[in-house]
Write a protein that holds these residues in place. Structure first.
Motif, PDB file in Angstrom:
ATOM      1  N   GLN A 114       0.808  -1.213   0.000  1.00 29.58           N
ATOM      2  CA  GLN A 114       0.000   0.000   0.000  1.00 29.58           C
ATOM      3  C   GLN A 114       0.840   1.262   0.000  1.00 29.58           C
ATOM      4  O   GLN A 114       1.948   1.301   0.527  1.00 29.58           O
ATOM      5  N   GLU A 115       0.252   2.290  -0.611  1.00 26.41           N
ATOM      6  CA  GLU A 115       0.900   3.596  -0.637  1.00 26.41           C
ATOM      7  C   GLU A 115       0.985   4.138   0.799  1.00 26.41           C
ATOM      8  O   GLU A 115       0.088   3.903   1.595  1.00 26.41           O
ATOM      9  N   PRO A 116       2.007   4.880   1.077  1.00 22.62           N
ATOM     10  CA  PRO A 116       2.081   5.493   2.418  1.00 22.62           C
ATOM     11  C   PRO A 116       0.979   6.536   2.586  1.00 22.62           C
ATOM     12  O   PRO A 116       0.463   7.073   1.602  1.00 22.62           O
ATOM     13  N   THR A 117       0.603   6.800   3.820  1.00 18.96           N
ATOM     14  CA  THR A 117      -0.442   7.792   4.061  1.00 18.96           C
ATOM     15  C   THR A 117       0.151   9.176   4.329  1.00 18.96           C
ATOM     16  O   THR A 117      -0.549  10.161   4.326  1.00 18.96           O
ATOM     17  N   GLU A 118       1.445   9.215   4.564  1.00 16.78           N
ATOM     18  CA  GLU A 118       2.127  10.496   4.777  1.00 16.78           C
ATOM     19  C   GLU A 118       3.113  10.703   3.642  1.00 16.78           C
ATOM     20  O   GLU A 118       3.888   9.806   3.330  1.00 16.78           O
ATOM     21  N   LEU A 119       3.049  11.862   3.020  1.00 15.89           N
ATOM     22  CA  LEU A 119       3.975  12.127   1.920  1.00 15.89           C
ATOM     23  C   LEU A 119       4.783  13.370   2.261  1.00 15.89           C
ATOM     24  O   LEU A 119       4.281  14.321   2.868  1.00 15.89           O
ATOM     25  N   GLN A 120       6.034  13.359   1.836  1.00 15.34           N
ATOM     26  CA  GLN A 120       6.899  14.510   2.094  1.00 15.34           C
ATOM     27  C   GLN A 120       7.639  14.861   0.816  1.00 15.34           C
ATOM     28  O   GLN A 120       8.337  14.033   0.234  1.00 15.34           O
ATOM     29  N   ILE A 121       7.432  16.071   0.330  1.00 12.60           N
ATOM     30  CA  ILE A 121       8.157  16.546  -0.841  1.00 12.60           C
ATOM     31  C   ILE A 121       8.780  17.879  -0.456  1.00 12.60           C
ATOM     32  O   ILE A 121       8.053  18.854  -0.245  1.00 12.60           O
ATOM     33  N   GLY A 122      10.101  17.901  -0.371  1.00  9.43           N
ATOM     34  CA  GLY A 122      10.763  19.103   0.133  1.00  9.43           C
ATOM     35  C   GLY A 122      10.231  19.408   1.514  1.00  9.43           C
ATOM     36  O   GLY A 122      10.173  18.529   2.374  1.00  9.43           O
ATOM     37  N   ASP A 123       9.783  20.640   1.683  1.00  6.58           N
ATOM     38  CA  ASP A 123       9.237  20.982   2.983  1.00  6.58           C
ATOM     39  C   ASP A 123       7.713  20.857   3.005  1.00  6.58           C
ATOM     40  O   ASP A 123       7.028  21.318   3.898  1.00  6.58           O
ATOM     41  N   LEU A 124       7.164  20.221   1.966  1.00  5.97           N
ATOM     42  CA  LEU A 124       5.707  20.015   1.895  1.00  5.97           C
ATOM     43  C   LEU A 124       5.349  18.674   2.503  1.00  5.97           C
ATOM     44  O   LEU A 124       5.916  17.635   2.140  1.00  5.97           O
ATOM     45  N   GLN A 125       4.432  18.729   3.445  1.00 10.78           N
ATOM     46  CA  GLN A 125       3.991  17.511   4.112  1.00 10.78           C
ATOM     47  C   GLN A 125       2.517  17.308   3.827  1.00 10.78           C
ATOM     48  O   GLN A 125       1.720  18.235   3.952  1.00 10.78           O
ATOM     49  N   ASN A 183      -0.790  14.730   4.669  1.00 10.41           N
ATOM     50  CA  ASN A 183      -1.370  13.592   5.348  1.00 10.41           C
ATOM     51  C   ASN A 183      -2.654  13.218   4.616  1.00 10.41           C
ATOM     52  O   ASN A 183      -3.640  13.953   4.609  1.00 10.41           O
ATOM     53  N   LEU A 184      -2.606  12.046   3.981  1.00 12.80           N
ATOM     54  CA  LEU A 184      -3.732  11.663   3.132  1.00 12.80           C
ATOM     55  C   LEU A 184      -4.954  11.250   3.938  1.00 12.80           C
ATOM     56  O   LEU A 184      -6.077  11.318   3.436  1.00 12.80           O
ATOM     57  N   ILE A 185      -4.749  10.786   5.156  1.00 11.50           N
ATOM     58  CA  ILE A 185      -5.885  10.359   5.975  1.00 11.50           C
ATOM     59  C   ILE A 185      -6.599  11.588   6.548  1.00 11.50           C
ATOM     60  O   ILE A 185      -7.815  11.741   6.387  1.00 11.50           O
ATOM     61  N   ALA A 186      -5.819  12.463   7.160  1.00 13.65           N
ATOM     62  CA  ALA A 186      -6.410  13.666   7.754  1.00 13.65           C
ATOM     63  C   ALA A 186      -6.770  14.699   6.694  1.00 13.65           C
ATOM     64  O   ALA A 186      -7.443  15.679   6.999  1.00 13.65           O
ATOM     65  N   ARG A 187      -6.286  14.455   5.461  1.00 16.41           N
ATOM     66  CA  ARG A 187      -6.499  15.392   4.355  1.00 16.41           C
ATOM     67  C   ARG A 187      -5.992  16.791   4.742  1.00 16.41           C
ATOM     68  O   ARG A 187      -6.707  17.786   4.617  1.00 16.41           O
ATOM     69  N   ARG A 188      -4.762  16.818   5.222  1.00 22.40           N
ATOM     70  CA  ARG A 188      -4.153  18.102   5.583  1.00 22.40           C
ATOM     71  C   ARG A 188      -2.806  18.208   4.902  1.00 22.40           C
ATOM     72  O   ARG A 188      -2.135  17.207   4.683  1.00 22.40           O
ATOM     73  N   LEU A 221      -6.245  17.215  -5.943  1.00 18.58           N
ATOM     74  CA  LEU A 221      -5.257  17.489  -6.984  1.00 18.58           C
ATOM     75  C   LEU A 221      -3.840  17.388  -6.418  1.00 18.58           C
ATOM     76  O   LEU A 221      -2.961  16.747  -7.011  1.00 18.58           O
ATOM     77  N   LEU A 222      -3.657  17.982  -5.258  1.00 18.89           N
ATOM     78  CA  LEU A 222      -2.337  17.950  -4.633  1.00 18.89           C
ATOM     79  C   LEU A 222      -1.948  16.509  -4.284  1.00 18.89           C
ATOM     80  O   LEU A 222      -0.814  16.071  -4.526  1.00 18.89           O
ATOM     81  N   ALA A 223      -2.906  15.741  -3.755  1.00 16.13           N
ATOM     82  CA  ALA A 223      -2.621  14.361  -3.376  1.00 16.13           C
ATOM     83  C   ALA A 223      -2.211  13.548  -4.602  1.00 16.13           C
ATOM     84  O   ALA A 223      -1.261  12.753  -4.551  1.00 16.13           O
TER      85      ALA A 223
END
Lengths: 238, 473
Positions: free
Chosen positions: A121-132, A134-139, A156-158
């Protein structure tokens, strides 16, 4: 990742080989069905790109023969897009189907999707540079700032974040975010990207969302790449 | 051997005339034959009766053998003057007899008027006709049976000849009727031949050519009218196709020109990488434009051939319209427009195709409406207030703007048709196929499109029919 291209049209085969090699694939090319079938049987590929119209032995025949022994994922390419062709190809055991003219990034996205299939499964937390994200909390946060995104903007961002580093075409974005599965001839995606960009990149020095003109959009941290393209390049901006 | 359906009309008519003649001749022949036969029998009877009366008259007066000899003379005279006549007189007394033996007459009837019989004599070709009478005894003379016979050969041969001649005349008559019939049919069908010759001269190089309906009989006049109507429709379709090809060529030519020109300019001298990238990116945009046109054209062509499988489900249209509205939300916001959905109806639709049609209609409305105005999507059931899947539906998109001149309304749904002839349009991707696609999607759903514009209020929309029971999904 190892990939076999079975395609008799030299230009097509060459640009596919070069393009995919640049994307980090190990590419073999077969110029006719018989060679293609031989290679596909003898070597282990992660995925096969198979043209339908081939000299000697056509794509359907190659696929039929191959399926007797192996379940390597296959994407069929064809200039014909009659529905019975599609059904025929998928019925014969193809995993996906692309109609010429297809865009290269579309092929790339489909290849990656096929290879990704069946992985954990895909991770639920993604980190790109300083962008974080959270796919579950949708934040989403940048540094410590919470980004104020609408539902569609977050979707779109997700999508961009899950496929970070990959160029996503407008068609793919429209299909994934809005479930619009046809060429809408509108600039909705451009407007949406513009808004998202304003929110995630606007106040920050380090730009993450990039436009690849004529192809689509990509989300990635580009080190030391301060003067990235203008908000939206091209005439399409509204 | 020619089969019946290989025969020409003239040949068929000739054959039918011949058949009719055969029937008429046969009926008349049979009737005449009967009349003649009856007359002959009467004539024979009359002749026999005269002769019998003559003999019987003599015999009746005879009462002695002396007188009998005179009777014999008289009879001899009668026989010798007419060789075809034979007379017998037979009695119990051999003295009062004429003839060698009593004749054995067959078929004599007891009818009083025509007591005729038949007698076949050795050596005679045809039987003799007979008539007989019993003369009562007088004086010495016993009762005598007098028989008179005449040869029927002349009568029979007359009848034979008559039959033969009738047959011969009949055959000639039938042949003549057939020939005349053929000739008449050919003369009668001459206009058809002329029409056929005229039709042969029709060629694709002159599409406006028509058959001449003047100087034709009314039946062919109607046929010509019908045929000319078909030619009209073909010409219209051909012209449309021709214009369509020209439009396609034009639409593809523009991006091709850009591609070739830009690439040639870029290659004509050494360029910076950034410049070359710019050209490639621009080229990609042109190529995407071409791909869009080709894909839409293919869609239209396949829709026209009924080659698109519908996956119809019964859904509330308002929800689908709302989803499309959500997709176009950013565009609406940019121009400050509101989308309002008025009405609710469920219908059988292919959701993907429906959304495509809605996207095109709404996009079209956004492009032509006054900024800040409201776009209304009106959903109505096929019949009045019902809102279930059985009634079909009507979807109308209304906007306020400059309006569409009436002469353009009917053609709005034509491929590549643009209200602004100068081909200036907002949005680079608009290539004039959007409303044609709406029309194609409507007809895939068994519906039609409509457009109306007055006082700046433009309504464009389509209807959806309920699928037939055998293809609900």
């Amino acid at each position: 990742m190892k990939l076999l291209i079975v395609e008799d049209e030299a230009k097509t085969a060459d640009y596919l080989r070069d393009g995919l090699a640049e994307q980090g694939w190990a590419v073999d090319v077969a110029r006719d069905g018989t060679t293609g079938l031989h290679l596909a049987r003898e070597l282990d590929y992660d995925v096969i790109v198979l043209d339908v119209m081939l000299p000697g032995m056509d794509g359907f025949a190659v696929l039929r023969e191959l399926r007797l022994r192996k379940q390597t994922p296959v994407i069929m390419l064809t200039a014909r897009d009659r529905i019975d062709d599609r059904v025929h190809g998928l019925g014969a055991g193809a995993d996906d189907y692309l109609v010429k003219p297809f865009s290269f990034i579309e092929l790339l996205a489909r290849l990656q999707a096929l290879v990704r299939r069946g992985r954990q499964q895909e991770p639920t937390e993604l980190q790109i540079g300083d962008l974080q994200i959270n796919l579950i909390a949708r934040r989403a946060f940048r540094d410590a700032t919470r980004l104020d995104l609408t539902g569609k903007e977050f979707a779109l961002l997700a999508l961009l974040a899950q496929r970070r580093g990959q160029i996503l075409s407008k068609t793919v974005i429209a299909a994934q975010v809005w479930d619009i599965n046809f060429d809408s001839h509108t600039n909705v995606v451009e407007v949406a990207i513009k808004r998202l960009r304003a929110k995630i990149d606007g106040p920050f020095r380090n730009k993450l969302l990039h436009t690849v003109r004529g192809m689509g959009y990509v989300l990635e941290a580009r080190e030391g790449d301060e003067d990235d393209d203008a908000p939206v390049a091209g005439r399409g901006s509204a | 051997m020619k089969r019946v359906r290989d025969l020409s009309i003239a040949q068929r008519l000739a054959a039918m005339f011949a058949l009719a003649a055969l029937l008429v001749f046969a009926l008349v022949g049979v009737a005449l034959y009967h009349v003649l036969q009856t007359q002959i029998v009467r004539y024979q009877h009359a002749e026999l009766a005269t002769k019998l009366r003559y003999v019987v008259g003599s015999v009746a007066l005879c009462e002695t053998h002396e007188r009998w000899l005179k009777v014999e003379d008289k009879v001899q005279n009668l026989i010798s003057s007419d060789r075809s006549t034979k007379v017998w007189a037979w009695s119990s007394n051999p003295d009062y007899r004429i003839g060698d033996a009593e004749p054995t007459i067959s078929g004599a009837t007891s009818r009083r008027d025509l007591g005729m019989g038949r007698l076949l004599l050795p050596g005679a070709e045809y039987p003799y006709r007979t008539l007989q009478e019993l003369v009562p005894a007088l004086g010495n003379r016993p009762a005598v049976r007098v028989s008179v016979a005449i040869d029927s050969k002349p009568y029979v041969s007359a009848l034979r000849w008559f039959t033969l001649i009738m047959l011969a005349l009949g055959v000639c008559g039938i042949a003549l009727v057939a020939l005349l019939g053929h000739w008449i049919a050919r003369v009668g069908l001459r206009p058809l031949q002329r029409l056929s010759n005229e039709a042969q001269t029709l060629s694709p190089s002159n599409l406006s050519q028509r058959l001449q309906p003047t100087e034709l009989p009314p039946e062919l006049g109607r046929l010509t009218g019908t045929f000319n109507g078909a030619l009209d429709r073909l010409e219209a379709a051909y012209t449309r196709l021709d214009a369509f090809n020209a439009d396609v060529a034009h639409e593809l030519r523009t991006p091709l020109t850009n591609l070739m020109g830009q690439t040639q300019v870029a290659l004509s001298r050494p360029r910076e990488v950034a410049q070359l990238e710019d050209v490639l990116q621009s080229n990609l945009e042109e190529l995407e434009r071409m791909r869009g046109i080709i894909n839409d054209m293919l869609f239209l062509s396949r829709a026209g051939q009924g080659d698109i499988a519908l996956d119809r489900v019964c859904v509330p249209l308002a929800e689908e319209v709302a989803k499309t509205g959500e997709f176009l939300e950013y565009l609406l916001e940019e121009v400050g427009m509101q989308l309002r959905i008025d009405g609710a109806v469920d219908a059988w639709i292919d959701t993907s195709l429906f959304r495509r049609a809605m996207t095109n209609l709404l996009h079209n409305a956004v492009q032509h409406a006054t900024p800040g105005s409201e776009i209304v999507v009106e959903l109505r059931g096929g019949d009045a207030a019902h809102s279930d899947c059985g009634t079909g539906a009507r979807v109308a998109v209304r906007n306020h703007g400059a309006g569409v001149p009436p002469q353009h309304l009917a053609r709005m749904f034509d491929r590549f048709y643009r209200v602004d002839a100068a081909r200036e349009h907002r949005g680079e991707r608009h290539h004039g196929l959007g409303l044609s696609i709406v029309k194609a999607i409507a007809s895939l759903h068994g519906g039609t499109v409509f457009a109306d514009s007055r006082e700046g209020r433009t309504t464009v929309g389509f209807s959806l029919a309920t699928p037939q029971p055998h293809s609900p999904a």
